[in-house]
Design an enzyme around this catalytic site. Sequence first.
Site, PDB file in Angstrom:
ATOM      1  CG  ASP A  81      -1.885  -1.072   1.306  1.00 36.89           C
ATOM      2  OD1 ASP A  81      -2.268  -1.573   0.025  1.00 36.89           O
ATOM      3  OD2 ASP A  81      -2.332  -1.568   2.240  1.00 36.89           O
TER       4      ASP A  81
ATOM      5  CE1 TYR B  80       3.881  -6.958   4.083  1.00 42.50           C
ATOM      6  CE2 TYR B  80       3.668  -9.539   4.289  1.00 42.50           C
ATOM      7  CZ  TYR B  80       3.583  -8.350   3.442  1.00 42.50           C
ATOM      8  OH  TYR B  80       3.203  -8.421   2.310  1.00 42.50           O
TER       9      TYR B  80
END
Length: 256
Positions: free
Chosen positions: A43, A94
Amino acid sequence: MPYLYRIAYDGTLFYGFTGHPNSLEPRLKAAFGEILGKGSRTDPGVSAVANAVLAPQKLHIGYVNSKLPRGVWAWAVAEVPPGFNPRRAKRRRYLYVAPHWGEDVDVMRDAAKLLAGTHDYSSFIQRRGDKTTPTITTVESIDVELRGPLIYLHFAGRGFRNKMIRKMAWAILATGRGVLRLEDVEDLLKKPRPGAVPSAPAEGLLLLDIEYDVEFQVDLAALRKAYTYFLEKYRYATAHAAALKAAGEALAMWER
């Protein structure tokens, strides 16, 4: 033979990985000439240490980086077989980082245990136009770590859906703040409600690694340049954060 490249980038400089004129993908195409596939779409605001792109030819990493803008580097390359799909990774890792403002870390760890495993994550996914994307998936692990004034949330799994990590991060932080109860998290998993969970800010999210069964050749010079860039930006951000805190404290004095 196609070649898989490791890519690091500062996500605050681009409007996501793809789908926008100011996204990262057009810059990569200008350097590689063609992109056959990518490891993960990120994103706007999300940075990466080791994302991956697939290109049809082997180019010298120094040449590639000379064509890339500030804030993005290729730093390793591997030859892969024809038909290789960079989306089919062994594991993705992540990291989400947030300031610790008194959240109950033990409760956050309990929430992380609830969210890990195999579930229908509809409450934690932002659906795109394609409604056929499966919502049942497996999160291998979520670890909560307190490092001084910061909370580190570590996520590992083969694949994550759109906004999924940011929504899980929001829910974990919310339990630590007393905004959500552990029972609420369980209910969101057992009785999915799409759109029920907001997303944590993108700037706190970092794609650490995408694991493949391939052997990469690392360009140490490119790796050092990326490391130096992020370290210098961290120093600037630390100073900026301290200045903002001082500004807030000064304004608070005027309220008295």
